[in-house]
Design a protein around this motif. Sequence first.
Motif, mmCIF file in Angstrom:
data_model
loop_
_atom_site.group_PDB
_atom_site.id
_atom_site.type_symbol
_atom_site.label_atom_id
_atom_site.label_comp_id
_atom_site.label_asym_id
_atom_site.label_seq_id
_atom_site.Cartn_x
_atom_site.Cartn_y
_atom_site.Cartn_z
ATOM 1 N N PHE A 178 0.848 -1.193 0.000
ATOM 2 C CA PHE A 178 0.000 0.000 0.000
ATOM 3 C C PHE A 178 0.882 1.240 0.000
ATOM 4 C CE2 PHE A 178 0.616 -1.322 4.396
ATOM 5 C CZ PHE A 178 0.945 -0.148 5.070
ATOM 6 N N ALA A 179 0.297 2.359 -0.362
ATOM 7 C CA ALA A 179 0.996 3.644 -0.387
ATOM 8 C C ALA A 179 0.054 4.698 0.162
ATOM 9 C CB ALA A 179 1.438 3.999 -1.811
ATOM 10 N N GLN A 180 0.615 5.708 0.783
ATOM 11 C CA GLN A 180 -0.240 6.724 1.380
ATOM 12 C C GLN A 180 0.491 8.057 1.510
ATOM 13 O OE1 GLN A 180 -1.212 5.248 5.300
ATOM 14 N NE2 GLN A 180 0.864 5.483 6.085
ATOM 15 N N LYS A 181 -0.298 9.103 1.604
ATOM 16 C CA LYS A 181 0.202 10.430 1.955
ATOM 17 C C LYS A 181 -0.206 10.692 3.389
ATOM 18 C CE LYS A 181 -0.138 15.331 0.658
ATOM 19 N NZ LYS A 181 -0.690 16.298 -0.329
ATOM 20 N N GLN A 212 -5.544 -7.322 6.897
ATOM 21 C CA GLN A 212 -6.527 -6.708 6.010
ATOM 22 C C GLN A 212 -6.395 -5.190 5.971
ATOM 23 O OE1 GLN A 212 -9.024 -8.134 3.989
ATOM 24 N NE2 GLN A 212 -7.847 -9.995 4.386
ATOM 25 N N TYR A 213 -5.790 -4.613 6.986
ATOM 26 C CA TYR A 213 -5.721 -3.167 7.111
ATOM 27 C C TYR A 213 -4.266 -2.711 7.208
ATOM 28 C CZ TYR A 213 -10.627 -3.812 8.279
ATOM 29 O OH TYR A 213 -11.951 -4.177 8.256
ATOM 30 N N PRO A 249 -8.090 6.404 -0.800
ATOM 31 C CA PRO A 249 -8.167 5.551 0.392
ATOM 32 C C PRO A 249 -9.233 4.467 0.256
ATOM 33 C CG PRO A 249 -8.044 7.861 0.997
ATOM 34 C CD PRO A 249 -8.219 7.825 -0.488
ATOM 35 N N ARG A 250 -8.863 3.261 0.557
ATOM 36 C CA ARG A 250 -9.799 2.144 0.514
ATOM 37 C C ARG A 250 -9.238 1.000 1.353
ATOM 38 N NH1 ARG A 250 -9.721 0.460 -5.699
ATOM 39 N NH2 ARG A 250 -9.553 2.709 -5.936
ATOM 40 N N LEU A 300 -7.573 -2.275 2.159
ATOM 41 C CA LEU A 300 -6.564 -2.984 1.369
ATOM 42 C C LEU A 300 -7.093 -4.309 0.828
ATOM 43 C CD1 LEU A 300 -3.567 -2.936 0.468
ATOM 44 C CD2 LEU A 300 -3.051 -4.211 2.537
ATOM 45 N N GLY A 301 -7.829 -5.047 1.666
ATOM 46 C CA GLY A 301 -8.263 -6.377 1.283
ATOM 47 C C GLY A 301 -9.268 -6.410 0.152
ATOM 48 N N TYR A 302 -9.922 -5.259 -0.152
ATOM 49 C CA TYR A 302 -10.949 -5.255 -1.173
ATOM 50 C C TYR A 302 -10.473 -4.692 -2.514
ATOM 51 C CZ TYR A 302 -14.305 -6.433 2.435
ATOM 52 O OH TYR A 302 -14.979 -7.069 3.435
ATOM 53 N N ARG A 303 -9.193 -4.370 -2.609
ATOM 54 C CA ARG A 303 -8.681 -3.888 -3.887
ATOM 55 C C ARG A 303 -8.691 -5.045 -4.888
ATOM 56 N NH1 ARG A 303 -2.951 -1.329 -3.479
ATOM 57 N NH2 ARG A 303 -4.025 -0.218 -1.822
ATOM 58 N N ASN A 304 -9.231 -4.826 -6.101
ATOM 59 C CA ASN A 304 -9.353 -5.951 -7.032
ATOM 60 C C ASN A 304 -8.017 -6.255 -7.722
ATOM 61 O OD1 ASN A 304 -9.077 -4.545 -9.635
ATOM 62 N ND2 ASN A 304 -11.028 -3.586 -9.119
ATOM 63 N N ILE A 305 -7.958 -7.394 -8.395
ATOM 64 C CA ILE A 305 -6.706 -7.891 -8.963
ATOM 65 C C ILE A 305 -6.160 -6.971 -10.041
ATOM 66 C CG2 ILE A 305 -7.935 -9.353 -10.636
ATOM 67 C CD1 ILE A 305 -4.541 -10.073 -8.882
#
Length: 301
Positions: A25-28, A108-109, A156-157, A159-164
């Motif tokens: 994951f990446a974030q600001k 998951q987070y 922002p979302r 992590l576990g629900y990001r699609n392939i």
Amino acid sequence: MRVPVYSFRVDYVTCYSEFNPLLLFAQKYVFASDEQCPLRKCYASAICLIESGKGLLELNDKRYDVDPGSLVYIPAGAVHRWTTDSQNPMVHRCVYFDWKYVSRPDFQYQRDYFCKIEECDNELLSPHPPFQLQEVTHSRSIQVWVSYFNELTPPPRILGYRNIWDKLQYNGAFQTFLHQFIALAMANSTRDPRISRILERMEQEPPEVCEQHLYQWAGDLGLKKSRFHALFKADTGYSPNDYIHRLKYHRIEEDLVFSNLSITEIASKHGFSSIHYFSKAFRITTGLSPSEYRHKYSAMV
């Protein structure tokens, strides 16, 4: 002063074949004044850019003063803590990743990747790569590095629900990003100071001026065209023309996110003859239309 490095002692041949870096994951992150995170460990490795502001990093019993342009590598399992300046709080761009796949079935987070020092499960740590990276280095090309981080940072979302398909898109951009970072932060690398001077000047000039005078600047520093190309590519990972192209589009991206200019006005400002041509060229470069890019990243500011 010599910058300390994080050392790795492994079998190079074996490890190069085993490693396949994966973006997690990446974030600001915008620090509050005087904010300090607790001493902690992360199961993943991290690369952080100080986009603005100042602060202090405690990392593996060392202390670093960091400021805009500081690029920090935090290996998985390293004890670290951030403290921001009270008058000029930091803004971070961070990416977290594994050098190769690690099974963490309950993660998951984003918060799941951080732990207290005494609670760290070493079996969940990301392995280390077969080379040395400086813990802290610095780049004057902040605009370009912010552009790299933008490409890795989805809205922002969970992590576990990001699609392939999203994972493939962002991990592809991450591979390019990681190549640039390794080229900059590899320990014991020899960087030509003339390229640093040219990069600094490119940050200060419009892209069209860079296109017109780049080889003159190189010649003034005693670099012939072929030698300049080789050194520039080794330092940045891009040819001079590709780098100017990236710099131009980063400045367009800044206008889309941080200005109130209309898309038509932005197209005109950056020398595009029509809004249709601008939109097509922007989509080819970024994968998004100007309006899609503005909507996606303005929500993150």
